[in-house]
Motif scaffolding. Structure first.
Motif, PDB file in Angstrom:
ATOM      1  N   ALA A  17       0.831  -1.209   0.000  1.00  0.00           N
ATOM      2  CA  ALA A  17       0.000   0.000   0.000  1.00  0.00           C
ATOM      3  C   ALA A  17       0.856   1.246   0.000  1.00  0.00           C
ATOM      4  CB  ALA A  17      -0.930  -0.019   1.213  1.00  0.00           C
ATOM      5  N   ARG A  18       1.905   1.247   0.837  1.00  0.00           N
ATOM      6  CA  ARG A  18       2.796   2.409   0.871  1.00  0.00           C
ATOM      7  C   ARG A  18       3.469   2.605  -0.478  1.00  0.00           C
ATOM      8  NH1 ARG A  18       4.520   0.515   6.033  1.00  0.00           N
ATOM      9  NH2 ARG A  18       6.464  -0.223   5.102  1.00  0.00           N
ATOM     10  N   SER A  19       3.908   1.494  -1.065  1.00  0.00           N
ATOM     11  CA  SER A  19       4.565   1.569  -2.368  1.00  0.00           C
ATOM     12  C   SER A  19       3.611   2.115  -3.428  1.00  0.00           C
ATOM     13  CB  SER A  19       5.060   0.178  -2.769  1.00  0.00           C
ATOM     14  OG  SER A  19       5.617   0.203  -4.058  1.00  0.00           O
ATOM     15  N   GLY A  20       2.353   1.676  -3.397  1.00  0.00           N
ATOM     16  CA  GLY A  20       1.382   2.149  -4.371  1.00  0.00           C
ATOM     17  C   GLY A  20       1.113   3.637  -4.247  1.00  0.00           C
ATOM     18  N   ILE A  21       1.023   4.126  -3.015  1.00  0.00           N
ATOM     19  CA  ILE A  21       0.813   5.566  -2.799  1.00  0.00           C
ATOM     20  C   ILE A  21       2.014   6.356  -3.302  1.00  0.00           C
ATOM     21  CG2 ILE A  21       0.584   7.339  -1.028  1.00  0.00           C
ATOM     22  CD1 ILE A  21      -1.008   5.288   0.626  1.00  0.00           C
ATOM     23  N   ALA A  22       3.216   5.861  -2.996  1.00  0.00           N
ATOM     24  CA  ALA A  22       4.431   6.551  -3.438  1.00  0.00           C
ATOM     25  C   ALA A  22       4.503   6.612  -4.961  1.00  0.00           C
ATOM     26  CB  ALA A  22       5.669   5.855  -2.873  1.00  0.00           C
ATOM     27  N   VAL A  23       4.149   5.505  -5.619  1.00  0.00           N
ATOM     28  CA  VAL A  23       4.198   5.473  -7.088  1.00  0.00           C
ATOM     29  C   VAL A  23       3.192   6.459  -7.677  1.00  0.00           C
ATOM     30  CG1 VAL A  23       3.707   4.038  -9.106  1.00  0.00           C
ATOM     31  CG2 VAL A  23       5.121   3.137  -7.245  1.00  0.00           C
ATOM     32  N   ARG A  24       1.983   6.510  -7.124  1.00  0.00           N
ATOM     33  CA  ARG A  24       0.980   7.446  -7.632  1.00  0.00           C
ATOM     34  C   ARG A  24       1.411   8.886  -7.424  1.00  0.00           C
ATOM     35  NH1 ARG A  24      -2.512   3.517  -5.433  1.00  0.00           N
ATOM     36  NH2 ARG A  24      -2.859   4.744  -3.550  1.00  0.00           N
ATOM     37  N   TYR A  25       1.944   9.164  -6.255  1.00  0.00           N
ATOM     38  CA  TYR A  25       2.437  10.519  -5.977  1.00  0.00           C
ATOM     39  C   TYR A  25       3.617  10.846  -6.893  1.00  0.00           C
ATOM     40  CZ  TYR A  25       4.263  14.493  -3.265  1.00  0.00           C
ATOM     41  OH  TYR A  25       4.722  15.725  -2.859  1.00  0.00           O
ATOM     42  N   GLY A  26       4.494   9.879  -7.094  1.00  0.00           N
ATOM     43  CA  GLY A  26       5.642  10.099  -7.966  1.00  0.00           C
ATOM     44  C   GLY A  26       5.234  10.368  -9.399  1.00  0.00           C
ATOM     45  N   ASN A  27       4.240   9.632  -9.900  1.00  0.00           N
ATOM     46  CA  ASN A  27       3.755   9.879 -11.257  1.00  0.00           C
ATOM     47  C   ASN A  27       3.128  11.266 -11.377  1.00  0.00           C
ATOM     48  OD1 ASN A  27       4.390   7.523 -12.819  1.00  0.00           O
ATOM     49  ND2 ASN A  27       2.869   6.392 -11.635  1.00  0.00           N
ATOM     50  N   PHE A  28       2.408  11.684 -10.344  1.00  0.00           N
ATOM     51  CA  PHE A  28       1.821  13.028 -10.344  1.00  0.00           C
ATOM     52  C   PHE A  28       2.914  14.093 -10.383  1.00  0.00           C
ATOM     53  CE2 PHE A  28       0.748  16.748  -7.746  1.00  0.00           C
ATOM     54  CZ  PHE A  28      -0.313  17.263  -8.476  1.00  0.00           C
ATOM     55  N   LEU A  29       3.926  13.948  -9.522  1.00  0.00           N
ATOM     56  CA  LEU A  29       5.014  14.930  -9.497  1.00  0.00           C
ATOM     57  C   LEU A  29       5.803  14.913 -10.797  1.00  0.00           C
ATOM     58  CD1 LEU A  29       6.500  14.700  -5.892  1.00  0.00           C
ATOM     59  CD2 LEU A  29       5.148  16.551  -6.878  1.00  0.00           C
ATOM     60  N   PHE A  30       6.046  13.723 -11.334  1.00  0.00           N
ATOM     61  CA  PHE A  30       6.786  13.629 -12.591  1.00  0.00           C
ATOM     62  C   PHE A  30       6.073  14.406 -13.686  1.00  0.00           C
ATOM     63  CE2 PHE A  30       8.312  11.855 -16.530  1.00  0.00           C
ATOM     64  CZ  PHE A  30       9.642  11.591 -16.290  1.00  0.00           C
ATOM     65  N   HIS A  31       4.758  14.289 -13.724  1.00  0.00           N
ATOM     66  CA  HIS A  31       3.958  14.958 -14.758  1.00  0.00           C
ATOM     67  C   HIS A  31       3.968  16.474 -14.585  1.00  0.00           C
ATOM     68  CE1 HIS A  31       0.853  15.234 -17.838  1.00  0.00           C
ATOM     69  NE2 HIS A  31       0.171  16.029 -17.036  1.00  0.00           N
ATOM     70  N   HIS A  32       4.001  16.942 -13.328  1.00  0.00           N
ATOM     71  CA  HIS A  32       3.855  18.372 -13.062  1.00  0.00           C
ATOM     72  C   HIS A  32       5.108  19.013 -12.450  1.00  0.00           C
ATOM     73  CE1 HIS A  32      -0.468  18.210 -13.882  1.00  0.00           C
ATOM     74  NE2 HIS A  32      -0.540  17.145 -13.109  1.00  0.00           N
ATOM     75  N   ARG A  33       6.226  18.271 -12.414  1.00  0.00           N
ATOM     76  CA  ARG A  33       7.392  18.756 -11.670  1.00  0.00           C
ATOM     77  C   ARG A  33       7.948  20.072 -12.177  1.00  0.00           C
ATOM     78  NH1 ARG A  33       8.772  15.455 -15.519  1.00  0.00           N
ATOM     79  NH2 ARG A  33      10.812  15.473 -16.528  1.00  0.00           N
ATOM     80  N   ALA A 147      12.020  11.022  -3.853  1.00  0.00           N
ATOM     81  CA  ALA A 147      11.867   9.611  -3.503  1.00  0.00           C
ATOM     82  C   ALA A 147      10.627   9.023  -4.179  1.00  0.00           C
ATOM     83  CB  ALA A 147      11.785   9.450  -1.990  1.00  0.00           C
ATOM     84  N   ALA A 148       9.552   9.803  -4.238  1.00  0.00           N
ATOM     85  CA  ALA A 148       8.326   9.327  -4.888  1.00  0.00           C
ATOM     86  C   ALA A 148       8.527   9.185  -6.394  1.00  0.00           C
ATOM     87  CB  ALA A 148       7.175  10.287  -4.590  1.00  0.00           C
ATOM     88  N   ILE A 149       9.213  10.145  -7.007  1.00  0.00           N
ATOM     89  CA  ILE A 149       9.484  10.039  -8.443  1.00  0.00           C
ATOM     90  C   ILE A 149      10.333   8.811  -8.737  1.00  0.00           C
ATOM     91  CG2 ILE A 149      10.778  11.109 -10.342  1.00  0.00           C
ATOM     92  CD1 ILE A 149       9.800  13.818  -9.348  1.00  0.00           C
ATOM     93  N   VAL A 150      11.325   8.568  -7.891  1.00  0.00           N
ATOM     94  CA  VAL A 150      12.155   7.371  -8.063  1.00  0.00           C
ATOM     95  C   VAL A 150      11.303   6.115  -7.928  1.00  0.00           C
ATOM     96  CG1 VAL A 150      13.973   5.998  -6.954  1.00  0.00           C
ATOM     97  CG2 VAL A 150      14.353   8.426  -7.428  1.00  0.00           C
ATOM     98  N   ALA A 151      10.370   6.094  -6.977  1.00  0.00           N
ATOM     99  CA  ALA A 151       9.492   4.925  -6.822  1.00  0.00           C
ATOM    100  C   ALA A 151       8.677   4.692  -8.094  1.00  0.00           C
ATOM    101  CB  ALA A 151       8.564   5.122  -5.626  1.00  0.00           C
ATOM    102  N   ALA A 152       8.175   5.773  -8.697  1.00  0.00           N
ATOM    103  CA  ALA A 152       7.406   5.644  -9.939  1.00  0.00           C
ATOM    104  C   ALA A 152       8.287   5.145 -11.074  1.00  0.00           C
ATOM    105  CB  ALA A 152       6.775   6.991 -10.301  1.00  0.00           C
ATOM    106  N   GLU A 153       9.505   5.664 -11.173  1.00  0.00           N
ATOM    107  CA  GLU A 153      10.414   5.227 -12.228  1.00  0.00           C
ATOM    108  C   GLU A 153      10.817   3.774 -12.038  1.00  0.00           C
ATOM    109  OE1 GLU A 153      12.554   9.443 -13.455  1.00  0.00           O
ATOM    110  OE2 GLU A 153      13.598   8.087 -12.095  1.00  0.00           O
TER     111      GLU A 153
END
Length: 265
Positions: A17-33, A147-153
């Motif tokens: 669950a933590r990993s899934g939240i981090a990936v979603r947050y990372g994808n959001f930041l990657f898109h809008h960074r 860290a979240a962007i790295v999780a998404a990548e």
């Protein structure tokens, strides 16, 4: 229980669950960074007043020098990484994407050396500013964000490259570069200065000009213009030179007079 290359462990559903939240947050930041990160950074730096270290201008000059050194270290790391083995971090259509799994050059010693460089540049700017609120708000935001962007990548790379990425992740640290064997890793690789200039001129100008502006603001917060007219004049000259250098490279790039060398060339 599972453990990654940096020793972090997760257990069962909670870790997933933590990993899934981090990936979603990372994808959001990657898109809008490109919008969120500059807004947050400049918001922090200009919403709070720069603070002299222990109220001393002399001590603060040493802290400013240390901040520049830390930021320059981050920039030097980025230059070395891009010069020897470039990895496309812009994604595709503002989403995480990679055509190849890059494991050579500095990427044989850290999976995210460019992001380590970014964090060092940010830390350097925070040291120059030296407001406790900037440390308290800025460091957690940017560390968590990267860290979240790295999780998404990593989720993307693991899904695309599977076992090859898992093996790479086991052998190479996620963050802090392992310096042993670095010379051997770049041996035979040609350093591409033109690529460095073309890829880094904009971001380098942004943080160096921002640092100069911070020094000017810091000076005016604690002194009148007339009291530090000489120092402020020097800062304006530095800002003008930086702007001229940025404008020159931008002109050469747009006019196609400066192009990146072909791979291996």
């Amino acid at each position: 229980m599972s453990r990654d290359a940096n020793g972090a462990s997760d257990t069962g559903t909670e870790g997933t669950a933590r990993s899934g939240i981090a990936v979603r947050y990372g994808n959001f930041l990657f898109h809008h960074r490109n919008a969120i990160f500059p807004v947050v950074l400049f918001g922090l730096l200009f919403a709070f007043r720069p603070v002299y270290l222990r109220g001393s201008e002399r001590l603060d000059m040493w802290l400013d020098a240390a901040g520049f050194l830390v930021a320059l270290t981050g920039q030097a790391l980025r230059v070395a990484v891009i010069g020897y083995a470039y990895i496309i971090r812009g994604g595709k259509n503002q989403r995480v994407y990679a055509e190849d799994l890059v494991t050579g050059g500095f990427f044989a010693h850290s999976r995210n050396p460019l992001y380590v460089g970014n964090l060092l540049v940010l830390l350097g700017l925070f040291l120059i500013h030296n407001n406790p609120w900037v440390y308290a708000l800025g460091i957690p935001f940017f560390v968590t964000g990267y860290a979240a962007i790295v999780a998404a990548e990593e989720a993307f790379l693991r899904g695309k490259f599977g076992a090859a990425y898992d093996a790479y992740a086991r052998d190479v640290p996620r963050w802090l570069p392992r310096l042993r064997g670095l010379r051997e890793s770049v041996a035979g690789m040609r350093f591409n200065w033109r690529r460095v200039v073309l890829k880094e001129y904009g971001s380098t100008f942004a943080w160096t000009a921002g640092a100069v502006a911070l020094l000017a603001v810091e000076t005016l917060v604690h002194h009148t213009y007339d009291e530090r007219a000489g120092r402020l004049a020097l800062l304006w000259v530095c800002l003008a030179l930086l702007t001229a250098a940025w404008g020159t490279v931008r002109y050469l790039k747009k006019s196609r007079r400066l192009r990146a060398a072909a791979p291996g060339g």
